[in-house]
Design an enzyme around this catalytic site. Structure first.
Site, mmCIF file in Angstrom:
data_model
loop_
_atom_site.group_PDB
_atom_site.id
_atom_site.type_symbol
_atom_site.label_atom_id
_atom_site.label_comp_id
_atom_site.label_asym_id
_atom_site.label_seq_id
_atom_site.Cartn_x
_atom_site.Cartn_y
_atom_site.Cartn_z
ATOM 1 C CB CYS A 100 27.784 -1.191 80.303
ATOM 2 S SG CYS A 100 28.042 0.016 79.000
ATOM 3 C CG HIS A 101 30.681 -1.662 76.157
ATOM 4 N ND1 HIS A 101 29.716 -0.695 76.366
ATOM 5 C CD2 HIS A 101 30.789 -1.793 74.807
ATOM 6 C CE1 HIS A 101 29.275 -0.261 75.202
ATOM 7 N NE2 HIS A 101 29.905 -0.911 74.237
ATOM 8 N N GLY A 102 31.197 -4.397 80.129
ATOM 9 C CA GLY A 102 32.017 -5.221 81.017
ATOM 10 C C GLY A 102 32.182 -6.663 80.568
#
Length: 166
Positions: A100-102
């Protein structure tokens, strides 16, 4: 193996909870680090105990890194120590899983240029601007880096990450 998860409040609940339990199931020691010890709360209200503050983490004491998504990476990437941890572990070739946004934390660490990976589509441009060969796939493995897009990719993401840890 000792696995470190970097996160903060507003993490995507299943993107932290699933790898935490999946990796423990494999027999790994899994620790969560954040801005301070205590508890962090996910976007959907799930709480997780924080074992270490970022400042307490010695990356040499960990074998692998997990970077869940949600809104947390936006804040984590602003912490110099957290970015330093990710940069050191990634650059040393330790297994790193992001979803995801990791990858925003890895973008801030400056380690993604020339790598192939994926993320939440909303940060596709950020990934490309950081030099990533961005692919729209449920999981992408590029050397020590395993990346996925969304919660629906969790099983494929952890399946590939667990392989790297063997």
């Amino acid at each position: 193996m000792r696995v470190l998860i970097l996160s903060a409040d507003q993490f995507e609940d299943v993107e932290l909870i699933y790898p935490y339990h999946r990796l423990k199931e494999e027999g790994h020691e899994v620790l969560v680090a954040s801005f301070k010890r205590g508890v962090i709360t996910g976007k959907h209200g799930y709480t997780v105990n924080v074992d270490l503050a970022f400042e307490e983490v010695n990356p040499d004491e960990f074998d692998a890194l997990v970077l869940p998504g949600g809104r947390a990476p936006e804040r984590v990437r602003l912490n110099e120590k957290a970015v330093e941890i990710a940069k050191k572990m990634f650059s040393e070739g330790k297994p790193v899983a992001s979803i995801c946004h990791g990858p925003q934390i890895l973008i801030s660490a400056g380690v993604l240029r020339g790598r192939r990976g994926t993320s939440y589509p909303g940060i596709k441009d950020d990934m490309i601007n950081a030099g990533v060969d961005w692919v729209d796939a449920e999981v992408v493995v590029d050397g020590n880096w395993v990346s996925s897009r969304v919660p629906g990719d969790l099983y494929a993401w952890m399946r590939e990450f667990v392989k790297l840890l063997k």
